[in-house]
Design a protein around this motif. Structure first.
Motif, mmCIF file in Angstrom:
data_model
loop_
_atom_site.group_PDB
_atom_site.id
_atom_site.type_symbol
_atom_site.label_atom_id
_atom_site.label_comp_id
_atom_site.label_asym_id
_atom_site.label_seq_id
_atom_site.Cartn_x
_atom_site.Cartn_y
_atom_site.Cartn_z
ATOM 1 N N GLU A 1 -0.542 7.233 -3.539
ATOM 2 C CA GLU A 1 0.739 6.612 -3.207
ATOM 3 C C GLU A 1 1.290 5.811 -4.383
ATOM 4 O O GLU A 1 2.491 5.862 -4.667
ATOM 5 C CB GLU A 1 0.573 5.708 -1.983
ATOM 6 C CG GLU A 1 0.318 6.477 -0.703
ATOM 7 C CD GLU A 1 -0.083 5.577 0.457
ATOM 8 O OE1 GLU A 1 -0.240 4.354 0.251
ATOM 9 O OE2 GLU A 1 -0.240 6.116 1.573
ATOM 10 N N ARG B 1 4.779 6.432 -6.398
ATOM 11 C CA ARG B 1 5.761 5.344 -6.409
ATOM 12 C C ARG B 1 5.984 4.773 -7.819
ATOM 13 O O ARG B 1 7.119 4.528 -8.220
ATOM 14 C CB ARG B 1 5.285 4.239 -5.463
ATOM 15 C CG ARG B 1 6.309 3.180 -5.163
ATOM 16 C CD ARG B 1 5.794 2.152 -4.175
ATOM 17 N NE ARG B 1 4.714 1.375 -4.772
ATOM 18 C CZ ARG B 1 3.450 1.334 -4.340
ATOM 19 N NH1 ARG B 1 3.100 2.003 -3.273
ATOM 20 N NH2 ARG B 1 2.536 0.624 -4.950
ATOM 21 N N LYS C 1 -6.250 7.393 -1.295
ATOM 22 C CA LYS C 1 -4.903 7.448 -0.719
ATOM 23 C C LYS C 1 -3.984 6.415 -1.379
ATOM 24 O O LYS C 1 -2.835 6.715 -1.712
ATOM 25 C CB LYS C 1 -4.970 7.205 0.784
ATOM 26 C CG LYS C 1 -3.672 7.410 1.487
ATOM 27 C CD LYS C 1 -3.826 7.301 2.991
ATOM 28 C CE LYS C 1 -2.485 7.525 3.659
ATOM 29 N NZ LYS C 1 -2.589 7.443 5.105
#
Length: 80
Positions: free
Chosen positions: A18, A22, A14
């Motif tokens: 992310e 980003r 996870k």
């Protein structure tokens, strides 16, 4: 397989997703997390393999080769 290892694997996955969204796929942090995820995955596979292996009793099995197997030859058809 250990539940702790599975939870850690999912947490790192996870974080990597992310970070990729980003920072972008080529960012060093994403590569670091990817390598960590690979190590965790390999560890999970090793543990799974260890659970699947059954200890052997007695001697290892040997497979006998036919007595006249030296008569077999390889041929090169269509070459030359």
């Amino acid at each position: 397989m250990g539940k702790r290892l599975e939870r850690e694997f999912e947490a790192v996955r996870k974080k990597m997703e992310e970070a990729a969204i980003r920072l972008g796929m080529d960012h060093p942090e994403v590569h670091r997390l990817s390598k960590r995820l690979d190590r965790l995955h390999n560890q999970m596979l090793w543990e799974r393999k260890a659970l699947m292996e059954v200890p052997r009793r007695g001697r290892d099995r040997f497979y006998r080769i036919r007595r006249y197997s030296y008569y077999l030859r390889e041929t090169s058809e269509g070459c030359g």
